[in-house]
Design an enzyme around this catalytic site. Structure first.
Site, short mmCIF file in Angstrom:
data_model
loop_
_atom_site.label_atom_id
_atom_site.label_comp_id
_atom_site.label_asym_id
_atom_site.label_seq_id
_atom_site.Cartn_x
_atom_site.Cartn_y
_atom_site.Cartn_z
N GLU A 1 1.22 5.89 12.60
CA GLU A 1 -0.07 5.38 13.08
C GLU A 1 -0.01 3.88 13.36
O GLU A 1 -0.64 3.40 14.31
CB GLU A 1 -1.18 5.66 12.05
CG GLU A 1 -1.79 7.03 12.18
CD GLU A 1 -3.06 7.16 11.33
OE1 GLU A 1 -3.65 6.13 10.96
OE2 GLU A 1 -3.47 8.30 11.05
N ASP A 2 0.70 3.12 12.54
CA ASP A 2 0.57 1.66 12.58
C ASP A 2 1.82 0.92 13.08
O ASP A 2 1.81 -0.32 13.14
CB ASP A 2 0.19 1.14 11.20
CG ASP A 2 -1.16 1.66 10.73
OD1 ASP A 2 -1.98 2.00 11.60
OD2 ASP A 2 -1.38 1.72 9.51
N HIS B 1 3.75 7.30 5.27
CA HIS B 1 2.59 7.96 5.88
C HIS B 1 1.90 7.14 6.97
O HIS B 1 1.23 7.68 7.85
CB HIS B 1 1.57 8.36 4.81
CG HIS B 1 0.74 7.23 4.29
ND1 HIS B 1 1.19 6.37 3.33
CD2 HIS B 1 -0.52 6.80 4.63
CE1 HIS B 1 0.25 5.47 3.05
NE2 HIS B 1 -0.79 5.70 3.84
N ASP B 2 2.02 5.80 6.95
CA ASP B 2 1.34 4.97 7.95
C ASP B 2 2.28 4.46 9.05
O ASP B 2 1.83 3.75 9.97
CB ASP B 2 0.69 3.76 7.27
CG ASP B 2 -0.70 4.08 6.73
OD1 ASP B 2 -1.31 5.04 7.22
OD2 ASP B 2 -1.16 3.36 5.82
N HIS C 1 0.82 -1.22 0.00
CA HIS C 1 0.00 0.00 0.00
C HIS C 1 0.85 1.27 0.00
O HIS C 1 0.65 2.15 -0.85
CB HIS C 1 -0.96 -0.03 1.19
CG HIS C 1 -1.66 1.28 1.42
ND1 HIS C 1 -2.58 1.82 0.53
CD2 HIS C 1 -1.54 2.19 2.44
CE1 HIS C 1 -3.02 2.98 0.98
NE2 HIS C 1 -2.42 3.24 2.14
#
Length: 679
Positions: free
Chosen positions: A73-74, A69-70, A45
């Site tokens: 957050e992850d 970008h993730d 992704h």
């Protein structure tokens, strides 16, 4: 490759190094994770997001933010880690697309993110668009296999996701005006509409069509079924076609096909409305109902459909279930015929032949019939055959005409079989007379209640052709034909009843049948009725009724009736006397070659009655009247002209010769009268 690397600036090399390091870092951080509900490595992704940003002509820092970008957050990564490794610009971009407080409710977190997005810098919006586009692409792919079960893998269901994605489309609308992002924004907007705005069926149907074109029937039917369940009109229509034609292993079922077409039509699909309209028009899968057919067909651009244009045109032409509009009806038929729709070609040809709503044009009619036959339209075979046999609109071709006439018989056309009967009876079109074959043709149709065939069989029994003459048998067939509402059979049955031939005389019933035949346009019946009431033969004499029938006979084209109508106007019988009308009737009858009318015109000019006296014109009319050689008074009047030198130089010899011929005709007439009385 080494040369190209040497051409890069120090700054470009640094940007590439930054991006490569970002890719390696993101891969390491997402190493043990997969996308929700799949076995796909999560890193796929972020890499897709980076690629989308590259398509937007994004700088390397923004692309690095895309791949990272993730991570905050992850994974265990922090914004501080990102800034330390990749710089403040990349860290700020990642932070702008990272939710600050995951403990808040989902709707609250998304609302805050959207509020910031409306006023965010363009680079942040590009990052968000790339992420959302990659996400919606994945949703589309997975929805094809999972359907609505897909939403179970998300924290919130389809309804909430619809709200969020639609709001995202609105928040990112500014990117629609950036030449580097326009196409990608439009793709995002389109996919969101397909998935969330009631168009998921369209996506499924598109996949179904893809599998169909690839020859994968099982996948095609699976996707089509899913699209039908989603209520997509085109998919419902396609399934209707499958049932209509019995394809893909389905059994044909017109009833099921109609129900599917109706469902799709109620969703507004034009092709489905067309199918429903035609089903009602032709009674396929539903009871025939022209009124309902027109309800579906007329609001359409029906001229785009050749069959619909034909149905509407025919209805307009006949004023059937719709206000009559001949011009529009013909226009529709022409449009349909231009598309070579056989029924329209046939009906339009009939109009050209019968001069109904259009000017008579046999040539156009022939070519239209030829088109209809080329498309194997069986109802056209008979009319096309008659054109070929009689040279109507074409060069006469008896051999080909008989071939098509035979095709028409094989197609079950009763008129064609009767025509073969007449051909054999009279030896037409270079075919030898054969009363037996004629009898067999008429018998086949008569057994089915065909009135025309009954009439011919009656005639054959009356005349003794092939069968023994038998008036009782003839009457039997005339009765059968009359029951079938055949006007000629009613005429002949009326004559038999009036004269007591083959049946007991019944004047009242005879007049009933004669009147029915007359009102159906049988000229002979009109002439007989006029004569019966004129002479009071077995009925009370009635000049008014006699005049009535002569008048109608004359209008129907009877020269006998026209002449006698003139006599009634002349004598004031059954109507007001009028020399002008009498003269006009005689003139018209004379133009058709009637000797009596010519003789009367000669008398008018000889006596100067209504017209100025003119001896020469009188002579000419008397002379013309003798050319038929069948009316004695004309010979006596012409002889008188020669004897007295009236309109011509006197000639005693010619006068005597004419008087002699007149006497011979008079004697022949008396002899014929005696024979008739003897019969």
């Amino acid at each position: 490759m080494a040369d190209k690397e040497a051409m890069l600036t120090k700054e470009q090399k640094a940007d590439n190094k930054l991006l490569n390091e970002a890719i390696m870092y993101a891969t390491r951080m997402h190493k043990k994770t997969v996308r929700k509900g799949t076995n796909m490595p999560y890193i796929v992704h972020p890499l897709e997001v980076m690629h989308i940003l590259e398509l937007m002509q994004a700088d390397k820092q923004l692309m690095a933010a895309g791949v990272l970008h993730d991570t905050v957050e992850d994974t265990k990564a922090t914004i501080e880690d990102i800034e330390k490794r990749f710089g403040k610009d990349v860290a700020e971009l990642v932070a702008a697309h990272t939710e600050k407080d995951k403990s808040k409710p989902w709707k609250e977190r998304k609302t805050e993110a959207l509020e910031h997005l409306y006023d965010a810098p363009e680079r942040v919006k590009m990052l968000v668009l790339a992420d959302k586009l990659a996400n919606i692409r994945a949703i589309v792919r997975d929805y094809e296999d999972l359907g609505d079960k897909l939403w179970e893998r998300f924290n919130k269901g389809k309804k909430e996701q619809r709200w969020y994605y639609n709001k995202s489309v609105n928040a990112l609308v500014g990117l629609a005006n950036n030449e580097n992002t326009t196409e990608l924004y439009q793709e995002f907007q389109s996919l969101v509409n397909n998935v969330f705005n009631e168009d998921i069926g369209a996506m499924l149907y598109k996949r179904a069509v893809f599998h169909k074109n690839m020859g994968n029937s099982s996948k095609f039917l699976a996707k089509l079924d899913a699209a039908v369940e989603a209520g997509y009109p085109k998919a419902i229509y396609e399934l209707g076609n499958i049932y209509q034609h019995g394809t893909f292993g389905f059994e044909k079922c017109a009833d099921t096909a109609f129900k599917l077409y109706l469902r799709a039509a109620d969703s507004g699909l034009a092709e489905a409305k067309h199918k429903v309209g035609m089903a009602y028009a032709l009674g396929k899968g539903i009871e025939e109902d022209l009124d309902k057919a027109l309800d579906y067909l007329m609001p359409l651009e029906y001229e785009a459909y050749s069959d619909a244009s034909y149905i509407v045109g025919k209805a307009l032409l006949e004023g059937n279930c719709v206000e009559k509009d001949i011009n529009q009806g013909i226009r529709c038929l022409r449009k349909s015929a231009q598309q070579e729709y056989a029924p329209a070609c046939y009906l339009l040809a009939e109009c050209y032949l019968k001069e109904e709503a259009v000017k008579k044009n046999a040539k156009k009619a022939f070519h239209l019939l030829k088109k209809a036959c080329w498309h194997s339209y069986k109802p056209a075979y008979y009319r096309y055959a008659m054109c070929l046999l009689d040279g109507i609109g074409c060069e006469r071709n008896e051999e080909r005409g008989l071939m098509y006439l035979d095709d028409a018989v094989n197609a079950g056309n009763a008129d064609a079989l009767n025509t073969f009967g007449k051909i054999y009876l009279y030896g037409l079109y270079n075919v030898d007379e054969d009363d037996e074959k004629a009898y067999n043709c008429f018998s086949q149709n008569a057994a089915k209640g065909d009135g025309v065939a009954c009439g011919y069989l009656g005639f054959m029994y009356k005349m003794g052709y092939y069968v023994k003459a038998d008036m009782a048998k003839a009457v039997e067939y005339y009765k059968k034909g009359a029951e079938a509402d055949n006007s000629k059979c009613k005429l002949n049955l009326g004559i038999c009843l009036f004269n007591g031939k083959g049946i007991e005389r019944d004047t009242e019933l005879a007049l009933k049948y004669l009147e029915q035949a007359a009102y159906r346009g049988e000229i002979k019946a009109m002439e007989i009725l006029a004569e019966v009431y004129s002479g009071g033969t077995r009925v009370a004499k009635n000049d008014e009724l006699s005049f009535y029938w002569y008048l109608h006979g004359a209008k129907a084209g009877s020269t006998v009736a026209l002449y006698n109508l003139g006599k009634y106007y002349e004598d004031g019988r059954g109507t007001k006397a009028s020399k002008r009308k009498a003269f006009d009737c005689f003139m018209k009858a004379a133009e058709r070659g009637d000797a009596k009318a010519m003789n009367d015109l000669g008398i008018y000019y000889a006596q100067g009655d209504y017209v100025a006296k003119d001896a020469h014109k009188a002579f000419e009319w008397f002379r013309d009247a003798t050319k038929a050689d069948n009316f004695a008074p004309a010979f006596y009047n012409l002889a008188n002209c020669y004897r007295k030198g009236f309109g011509i130089a006197a000639n005693k010899e010619k006068a005597e010769a004419l008087e002699k011929r007149g006497a011979e005709l008079k004697a022949e007439c008396k002899e014929e009268i005696v024979k008739v009385k003897a019969k």
